[in-house]
Design an enzyme around this catalytic site. Structure first.
Site, PDB file in Angstrom:
ATOM      1  N   CYS A 127      -6.530  17.200 -34.768  1.00 36.14           N
ATOM      2  CA  CYS A 127      -5.219  16.528 -34.754  1.00 36.14           C
ATOM      3  C   CYS A 127      -4.453  16.769 -36.050  1.00 36.14           C
ATOM      4  O   CYS A 127      -5.040  16.834 -37.131  1.00 36.14           O
ATOM      5  CB  CYS A 127      -5.422  15.035 -34.520  1.00 36.14           C
ATOM      6  SG  CYS A 127      -3.884  14.095 -34.493  1.00 36.14           S
TER       7      CYS A 127
ATOM      8  N   HIS B 236      -2.094   7.919 -34.798  1.00 35.78           N
ATOM      9  CA  HIS B 236      -2.959   8.950 -34.213  1.00 35.78           C
ATOM     10  C   HIS B 236      -2.849   8.985 -32.690  1.00 35.78           C
ATOM     11  O   HIS B 236      -2.650  10.048 -32.096  1.00 35.78           O
ATOM     12  CB  HIS B 236      -4.424   8.751 -34.625  1.00 35.78           C
ATOM     13  CG  HIS B 236      -5.331   9.605 -33.804  1.00 35.78           C
ATOM     14  ND1 HIS B 236      -5.404  10.968 -33.992  1.00 35.78           N
ATOM     15  CD2 HIS B 236      -6.121   9.311 -32.727  1.00 35.78           C
ATOM     16  CE1 HIS B 236      -6.211  11.478 -33.072  1.00 35.78           C
ATOM     17  NE2 HIS B 236      -6.651  10.499 -32.298  1.00 35.78           N
TER      18      HIS B 236
ATOM     19  N   ASP C  62       5.211   7.189 -20.028  1.00 38.12           N
ATOM     20  CA  ASP C  62       5.174   6.163 -21.064  1.00 38.12           C
ATOM     21  C   ASP C  62       3.962   5.296 -20.798  1.00 38.12           C
ATOM     22  O   ASP C  62       3.489   5.219 -19.664  1.00 38.12           O
ATOM     23  CB  ASP C  62       6.417   5.271 -21.021  1.00 38.12           C
ATOM     24  CG  ASP C  62       6.300   4.222 -19.927  1.00 38.12           C
ATOM     25  OD1 ASP C  62       6.419   4.588 -18.743  1.00 38.12           O
ATOM     26  OD2 ASP C  62       6.025   3.045 -20.235  1.00 38.12           O
TER      27      ASP C  62
ATOM     28  N   ASP D 149      13.813   0.221 -19.391  1.00 41.03           N
ATOM     29  CA  ASP D 149      13.340  -0.074 -18.036  1.00 41.03           C
ATOM     30  C   ASP D 149      14.201  -1.203 -17.466  1.00 41.03           C
ATOM     31  O   ASP D 149      15.057  -1.745 -18.156  1.00 41.03           O
ATOM     32  CB  ASP D 149      11.848  -0.420 -18.057  1.00 41.03           C
ATOM     33  CG  ASP D 149      11.574  -1.719 -18.794  1.00 41.03           C
ATOM     34  OD1 ASP D 149      12.527  -2.346 -19.301  1.00 41.03           O
ATOM     35  OD2 ASP D 149      10.400  -2.108 -18.864  1.00 41.03           O
ATOM     36  N   SER D 150      13.959  -1.556 -16.214  1.00 35.03           N
ATOM     37  CA  SER D 150      14.845  -2.518 -15.555  1.00 35.03           C
ATOM     38  C   SER D 150      14.431  -3.958 -15.783  1.00 35.03           C
ATOM     39  O   SER D 150      15.170  -4.874 -15.445  1.00 35.03           O
ATOM     40  CB  SER D 150      14.845  -2.258 -14.058  1.00 35.03           C
ATOM     41  OG  SER D 150      13.581  -2.624 -13.523  1.00 35.03           O
TER      42      SER D 150
ATOM     43  N   GLN E 264       9.051   3.285  -4.857  1.00 36.46           N
ATOM     44  CA  GLN E 264       7.866   2.460  -4.556  1.00 36.46           C
ATOM     45  C   GLN E 264       7.197   3.006  -3.298  1.00 36.46           C
ATOM     46  O   GLN E 264       7.538   4.092  -2.835  1.00 36.46           O
ATOM     47  CB  GLN E 264       8.302   0.992  -4.382  1.00 36.46           C
ATOM     48  CG  GLN E 264       8.778   0.341  -5.676  1.00 36.46           C
ATOM     49  CD  GLN E 264       7.643   0.104  -6.678  1.00 36.46           C
ATOM     50  OE1 GLN E 264       6.460   0.096  -6.322  1.00 36.46           O
ATOM     51  NE2 GLN E 264       7.997  -0.075  -7.943  1.00 36.46           N
TER      52      GLN E 264
ATOM     53  N   GLY F 210       4.980   1.894  -9.069  1.00 34.11           N
ATOM     54  CA  GLY F 210       3.941   1.439  -8.146  1.00 34.11           C
ATOM     55  C   GLY F 210       2.646   2.217  -8.212  1.00 34.11           C
ATOM     56  O   GLY F 210       1.822   2.133  -7.301  1.00 34.11           O
TER      57      GLY F 210
ATOM     58  N   ASP G 241      13.873  -2.790  -9.153  1.00 34.36           N
ATOM     59  CA  ASP G 241      13.055  -2.582  -7.957  1.00 34.36           C
ATOM     60  C   ASP G 241      12.086  -3.733  -7.791  1.00 34.36           C
ATOM     61  O   ASP G 241      11.862  -4.506  -8.720  1.00 34.36           O
ATOM     62  CB  ASP G 241      12.263  -1.268  -8.083  1.00 34.36           C
ATOM     63  CG  ASP G 241      11.341  -1.277  -9.297  1.00 34.36           C
ATOM     64  OD1 ASP G 241      11.760  -1.797 -10.349  1.00 34.36           O
ATOM     65  OD2 ASP G 241      10.210  -0.778  -9.207  1.00 34.36           O
TER      66      ASP G 241
ATOM     67  N   CYS H  48      -1.916  14.718 -37.116  1.00 37.34           N
ATOM     68  CA  CYS H  48      -1.136  13.521 -37.484  1.00 37.34           C
ATOM     69  C   CYS H  48      -1.414  13.107 -38.931  1.00 37.34           C
ATOM     70  O   CYS H  48      -2.354  13.581 -39.565  1.00 37.34           O
ATOM     71  CB  CYS H  48      -1.435  12.362 -36.529  1.00 37.34           C
ATOM     72  SG  CYS H  48      -2.918  11.414 -36.932  1.00 37.34           S
TER      73      CYS H  48
ATOM     74  N   GLY I  50      12.051  -5.182 -14.157  1.00 37.60           N
ATOM     75  CA  GLY I  50      11.377  -5.553 -12.912  1.00 37.60           C
ATOM     76  C   GLY I  50       9.870  -5.707 -13.091  1.00 37.60           C
ATOM     77  O   GLY I  50       9.284  -6.706 -12.694  1.00 37.60           O
TER      78      GLY I  50
ATOM     79  N   CYS J 267      -4.955  11.627 -39.507  1.00 40.34           N
ATOM     80  CA  CYS J 267      -6.038  12.619 -39.502  1.00 40.34           C
ATOM     81  C   CYS J 267      -5.959  13.566 -40.695  1.00 40.34           C
ATOM     82  O   CYS J 267      -6.969  14.084 -41.145  1.00 40.34           O
ATOM     83  CB  CYS J 267      -6.031  13.404 -38.191  1.00 40.34           C
ATOM     84  SG  CYS J 267      -6.542  12.403 -36.789  1.00 40.34           S
TER      85      CYS J 267
HETATM   86 ZN   LIG Z   1      -4.585  12.169 -35.578  1.00 42.48          ZN
END
Ligand SMILES: [Zn+2]
Length: 380
Positions: free
Chosen positions: A310, A341, A271, A90-91, A193, A221, A144, A312, A93, A315
């Site tokens: 799940c 998880h 993200d 990222d910037s 923005q 934003g 920005d 993962c 900002g 789990c």
């Molecule tokens: Zn899981």
């Protein structure tokens, strides 16, 4: 080096592939956040096991510590953090505007004090391009102005003007660095923005599209305290305003339900720090019971996995009773297991959305999924 192929759509929802020099990213896709060059608590083999394709790192944090020049001397960000897949920085900002005591924002840039030691620094569009060139992530973001959520129209107008002015300076510097400084191929994404003001959003999208043929677009934003309805409406406006053959990255989103709503409105990349932050608070996402806190007494002898649906590591291996025991005992392993998880939960949600877009069942699936998730959530 950078390409986006849109393979299928279902309504406004899109399935595609974003190609980078470090590999392909099937979209929709959630990107784990590695703030300081680490996805908190996980080794990179574990991040690979989540089947996450692209990770994020924060320019602001790496600039302050250990310093971008040091990262370059140690081989660049991919080598430094031992991640061969795509990386986005990222910037800085957002962090400058949210984490620091800002001393001043002016046309040239932003003066701020480090949240670590109070030292004074200045970020300009040019310096932020220099830093991200030095860190050498695949995708870098333009600098920005991100005013706090809930701001008035005049503030949003000023921020938009400045963001556009800074974007032109970022582009000039980015082009110069590509010519003059040896380094890997990088793609620069602008950050849109405009807060919740429809005409400002449209105007800025038009300005950006006219300025340059960007490889992708960052949507900033949003998810900063506005009403959900406002966020969904802005995304619908941007879906119409942005080129269809470029990925759209909705910055800082999100929670599982927000991610699905945004996919339905044409967003591709996401993200959020919530998966690991929630893990530190003992909180997990589940498809049948919404968001749950493992501290709850009802999990004391619960022998089901955190989320029975799940796949993962946490789990597959452990039950809720054991994870709850770790959480109430404040054991480090609880944070690791819940991070694994929660991250996998969002990565998997992107994978399933992509599959459903592919077979045309996205909209029905999304409605059922959200109804189940939200109903159960209100019971917790
Ligand atoms: Zn899981």
């Amino acid at each position: 080096m950078f390409d986006y192929t849109l393979s299928t759509t279902d309504g406004a929802a899109r399935a595609g592939t974003f190609t980078t020099p470090h590999g392909d990213v099937p979209t929709p896709s959630f990107m784990p956040v590695g703030t300081a060059g680490t996805v908190k608590g996980l080794i990179m083999e574990e991040v690979e096991e989540l089947r996450a394709r692209m990770v994020l790192a924060n320019t602001y944090h790496l600039y302050l510590r250990p310093g971008h020049e040091m990262v370059r001397r140690l081989g660049g960000l991919h080598a430094f953090m031992r991640w061969d897949g795509p990386i986005l920085t990222d910037s800085g900002g957002y962090q400058v505007f949210s984490l620091t005591d800002i001393r001043s924002v002016h046309e040239e840039g932003v003066e701020f004090q480090s949240h670590i030691d109070g030292s004074r620094h200045t970020f300009t569009p040019e310096s932020v391009m220099d830093i991200q060139r030095t860190l050498s992530a695949d995708v870098i973001m333009a600098f920005d102005e991100c005013p706090p959520g809930g701001g008035d129209r005049a503030t949003a107008e000023t921020a938009n003007r400045r963001t556009y002015d800074w974007l032109r300076r970022c582009l000039d510097r980015f082009r110069a660095l590509e010519q003059e400084v040896e380094g890997p191929a990088q793609a620069l994404f602008p950050v849109l923005q405009g807060n919740v003001y429809d005409d400002l959003r449209r105007e800025q999208a038009r300005q950006f599209v006219d300025l340059h043929d960007w490889r992708g677009y960052g949507i900033g934003g949003l998810s900063v305290g506005e009403e959900k309805e406002d966020m969904w409406r802005v995304l619908e406006i941007l879906d119409q305003a942005l080129p269809r053959d470029r990925p759209r990255y909705l910055m800082g989103v999100g929670y599982p339900d927000d991610l699905l709503e945004a996919v339905a409105r044409g967003c591709d990349l996401f993200d959020c720090v919530a998966p690991t932050r929630n893990a530190r608070h003992g909180t997990a996402w589940t498809s049948e019971e919404g968001q749950v806190n493992l501290k709850a007494a009802r999990f004391r002898e619960d022998t089901r996995p955190i989320d029975p649906g799940c796949d993962c590591y946490a789990c597959s291996r452990y039950d809720r009773a054991y994870v709850r025991h770790l959480v109430v005992s404040a054991e480090w392993l609880s944070v690791r297991l819940l991070s694994i998880h929660n991250l996998r939960f969002l990565v998997r949600l992107g994978e399933e959305a992509r599959r459903r877009i592919g077979d045309g069942s996205f909209d029905t699936w999304r409605r059922d999924w959200l109804e189940r998730y939200r109903n159960e959530r209100s019971l917790v």
